[in-house]
Scaffold this motif. Structure first.
Motif, PDB file in Angstrom:
ATOM      1  N   MET A  80     -11.711   0.333  -6.807  1.00 28.97           N
ATOM      2  CA  MET A  80     -11.951   1.761  -7.051  1.00 28.97           C
ATOM      3  C   MET A  80     -13.428   2.023  -6.766  1.00 28.97           C
ATOM      4  N   PHE A  81     -13.694   2.603  -5.618  1.00 27.29           N
ATOM      5  CA  PHE A  81     -15.062   2.887  -5.204  1.00 27.29           C
ATOM      6  C   PHE A  81     -15.128   4.242  -4.520  1.00 27.29           C
ATOM      7  N   VAL A  82     -16.183   4.999  -4.840  1.00 29.49           N
ATOM      8  CA  VAL A  82     -16.433   6.272  -4.167  1.00 29.49           C
ATOM      9  C   VAL A  82     -17.901   6.273  -3.757  1.00 29.49           C
ATOM     10  N   LYS A  83     -18.152   6.648  -2.496  1.00 29.01           N
ATOM     11  CA  LYS A  83     -19.533   6.747  -2.015  1.00 29.01           C
ATOM     12  C   LYS A  83     -20.351   7.629  -2.939  1.00 29.01           C
ATOM     13  N   LYS A  84     -21.574   7.207  -3.200  1.00 28.01           N
ATOM     14  CA  LYS A  84     -22.441   7.881  -4.168  1.00 28.01           C
ATOM     15  C   LYS A  84     -22.506   9.394  -3.968  1.00 28.01           C
ATOM     16  N   GLU A  85     -22.693   9.816  -2.725  1.00 24.84           N
ATOM     17  CA  GLU A  85     -22.867  11.251  -2.461  1.00 24.84           C
ATOM     18  C   GLU A  85     -21.583  12.063  -2.638  1.00 24.84           C
ATOM     19  N   PHE A  86     -20.449  11.387  -2.876  1.00 20.46           N
ATOM     20  CA  PHE A  86     -19.178  12.090  -3.067  1.00 20.46           C
ATOM     21  C   PHE A  86     -18.618  11.905  -4.470  1.00 20.46           C
ATOM     22  N   ARG A  87     -19.433  11.423  -5.397  1.00 18.57           N
ATOM     23  CA  ARG A  87     -18.983  11.230  -6.774  1.00 18.57           C
ATOM     24  C   ARG A  87     -19.145  12.509  -7.571  1.00 18.57           C
ATOM     25  N   GLY A  88     -18.458  12.551  -8.708  1.00 14.26           N
ATOM     26  CA  GLY A  88     -18.628  13.667  -9.635  1.00 14.26           C
ATOM     27  C   GLY A  88     -17.527  14.693  -9.535  1.00 14.26           C
ATOM     28  N   LYS A  89     -17.609  15.654 -10.453  1.00 13.73           N
ATOM     29  CA  LYS A  89     -16.566  16.676 -10.586  1.00 13.73           C
ATOM     30  C   LYS A  89     -16.482  17.602  -9.371  1.00 13.73           C
ATOM     31  N   GLU A  90     -17.597  17.782  -8.677  1.00 10.87           N
ATOM     32  CA  GLU A  90     -17.610  18.684  -7.521  1.00 10.87           C
ATOM     33  C   GLU A  90     -16.554  18.271  -6.486  1.00 10.87           C
ATOM     34  N   PHE A  91     -16.467  16.976  -6.214  1.00 13.21           N
ATOM     35  CA  PHE A  91     -15.505  16.475  -5.229  1.00 13.21           C
ATOM     36  C   PHE A  91     -14.215  16.000  -5.898  1.00 13.21           C
ATOM     37  N   ASN A  92     -14.326  15.462  -7.117  1.00 10.48           N
ATOM     38  CA  ASN A  92     -13.166  15.018  -7.899  1.00 10.48           C
ATOM     39  C   ASN A  92     -12.345  13.923  -7.199  1.00 10.48           C
ATOM     40  N   ILE A  93     -13.002  13.131  -6.349  1.00 14.33           N
ATOM     41  CA  ILE A  93     -12.295  12.130  -5.538  1.00 14.33           C
ATOM     42  C   ILE A  93     -11.736  11.010  -6.398  1.00 14.33           C
ATOM     43  N   ALA A  94     -12.525  10.471  -7.309  1.00 15.86           N
ATOM     44  CA  ALA A  94     -12.051   9.366  -8.149  1.00 15.86           C
ATOM     45  C   ALA A  94     -10.819   9.791  -8.942  1.00 15.86           C
ATOM     46  N   GLN A  95     -10.858  10.982  -9.505  1.00 20.63           N
ATOM     47  CA  GLN A  95      -9.736  11.481 -10.302  1.00 20.63           C
ATOM     48  C   GLN A  95      -8.475  11.593  -9.452  1.00 20.63           C
ATOM     49  N   GLN A  96      -8.614  12.147  -8.254  1.00 21.98           N
ATOM     50  CA  GLN A  96      -7.449  12.301  -7.376  1.00 21.98           C
ATOM     51  C   GLN A  96      -6.904  10.956  -6.920  1.00 21.98           C
ATOM     52  N   LEU A  97      -7.798  10.005  -6.633  1.00 20.16           N
ATOM     53  CA  LEU A  97      -7.351   8.661  -6.256  1.00 20.16           C
ATOM     54  C   LEU A  97      -6.558   8.023  -7.398  1.00 20.16           C
ATOM     55  N   LEU A  98      -7.103   8.099  -8.609  1.00 19.68           N
ATOM     56  CA  LEU A  98      -6.434   7.508  -9.766  1.00 19.68           C
ATOM     57  C   LEU A  98      -5.074   8.177 -10.015  1.00 19.68           C
ATOM     58  N   GLU A  99      -5.028   9.493  -9.932  1.00 21.21           N
ATOM     59  CA  GLU A  99      -3.776  10.206 -10.165  1.00 21.21           C
ATOM     60  C   GLU A  99      -2.707   9.816  -9.151  1.00 21.21           C
ATOM     61  N   GLN A 100      -3.093   9.662  -7.890  1.00 23.33           N
ATOM     62  CA  GLN A 100      -2.119   9.248  -6.871  1.00 23.33           C
ATOM     63  C   GLN A 100      -1.640   7.822  -7.133  1.00 23.33           C
ATOM     64  N   LEU A 101      -2.548   6.951  -7.574  1.00 22.86           N
ATOM     65  CA  LEU A 101      -2.177   5.567  -7.875  1.00 22.86           C
ATOM     66  C   LEU A 101      -1.220   5.513  -9.067  1.00 22.86           C
ATOM     67  N   ILE A 102      -1.477   6.309 -10.091  1.00 22.22           N
ATOM     68  CA  ILE A 102      -0.593   6.355 -11.264  1.00 22.22           C
ATOM     69  C   ILE A 102       0.782   6.886 -10.866  1.00 22.22           C
ATOM     70  N   LYS A 103       0.804   7.923 -10.051  1.00 19.27           N
ATOM     71  CA  LYS A 103       2.079   8.485  -9.577  1.00 19.27           C
ATOM     72  C   LYS A 103       2.866   7.425  -8.807  1.00 19.27           C
ATOM     73  N   TYR A 104       2.203   6.713  -7.907  1.00 19.00           N
ATOM     74  CA  TYR A 104       2.841   5.629  -7.153  1.00 19.00           C
ATOM     75  C   TYR A 104       3.395   4.580  -8.121  1.00 19.00           C
ATOM     76  N   SER A 105       2.600   4.222  -9.125  1.00 18.86           N
ATOM     77  CA  SER A 105       3.008   3.201 -10.096  1.00 18.86           C
ATOM     78  C   SER A 105       4.269   3.631 -10.839  1.00 18.86           C
ATOM     79  N   GLU A 106       4.269   4.861 -11.331  1.00 17.07           N
ATOM     80  CA  GLU A 106       5.428   5.364 -12.075  1.00 17.07           C
ATOM     81  C   GLU A 106       6.679   5.415 -11.195  1.00 17.07           C
ATOM     82  N   GLU A 107       6.499   5.815  -9.945  1.00 18.79           N
ATOM     83  CA  GLU A 107       7.636   5.896  -9.016  1.00 18.79           C
ATOM     84  C   GLU A 107       8.172   4.517  -8.653  1.00 18.79           C
ATOM     85  N   ASN A 108       7.374   3.475  -8.866  1.00 16.50           N
ATOM     86  CA  ASN A 108       7.760   2.123  -8.483  1.00 16.50           C
ATOM     87  C   ASN A 108       7.980   1.191  -9.674  1.00 16.50           C
ATOM     88  N   GLY A 109       8.269   1.770 -10.826  1.00 14.18           N
ATOM     89  CA  GLY A 109       8.685   0.984 -11.983  1.00 14.18           C
ATOM     90  C   GLY A 109       7.597   0.224 -12.716  1.00 14.18           C
TER      91      GLY A 109
END
Length: 161
Positions: A80-109
């Motif tokens: 789980m890594f996000v380039k420094k200049e794209f971190r934080g709430k403005e871009f919300n990249i880490a949150q979206q990555l985590l949410e997609q990973l959790i969704k994948y996990s739930e869909e795959n048991g």
């Protein structure tokens, strides 16, 4: 921004992003040799039932998150890594990555997500705790959890059935 599964074809971008953050930004003494998974994403992540996601802005990789499935219902979050200049709430990249990973996990048991990190990454730990991960002792990890040498803090998230 676009999040999509990525494989070996993005290897150079992945290695560049992750090693720069680990070594230069956080001075974690880890090398590419310590992380052979980065050179064999398809076999290490996808074959056992996991995934490796990349976040792209203007076709440039700016974030990653990966899932290593190590048992029928257990998996570990890695890379789980996000380039420094794209971190934080403005871009919300880490949150979206985590949410997609959790969704994948739930869909795959997957019912239990675990992760290991290093204590120096305080912002990352706060991020995981904000997302309902609970710190656990190393001894509480499943026996088949894939340990990484530098990790000294561990977290667990029980997923909804």
């Amino acid at each position: 921004m676009k999040i999509q599964p990525i494989k070996n074809e993005c290897e150079n971008q992945i290695v560049d992003l992750i090693l720069n953050i680990q070594q230069k930004e956080f001075n974690v003494s880890i090398t590419l040799e310590d992380q052979p998974d980065l050179l064999d994403i398809e076999n290490f992540y996808y074959k056992p039932g996991g995934i490796f996601l990349g976040a792209f802005i203007d076709q440039k990789l700016v974030g990653t998150i990966a899932l290593v499935k190590f048992s029928k219902e257990g998996a570990a979050i890695r890379k789980m890594f996000v380039k420094k200049e794209f971190r934080g709430k403005e871009f919300n990249i880490a949150q979206q990555l985590l949410e997609q990973l959790i969704k994948y996990s739930e869909e795959n048991g997957i019912k239990d997500l675990y992760l290991g990190t290093v204590s120096i990454l305080e912002a990352a730990l706060r991020f995981y705790e904000k997302n309902n991960f609970i710190r656990i002792q190393k001894e509480s990890l499943p026996a088949d959890f894939p340990l990484m040498k530098p990790d000294n803090v561990f977290c667990h998230l029980k997923l909804n059935p």
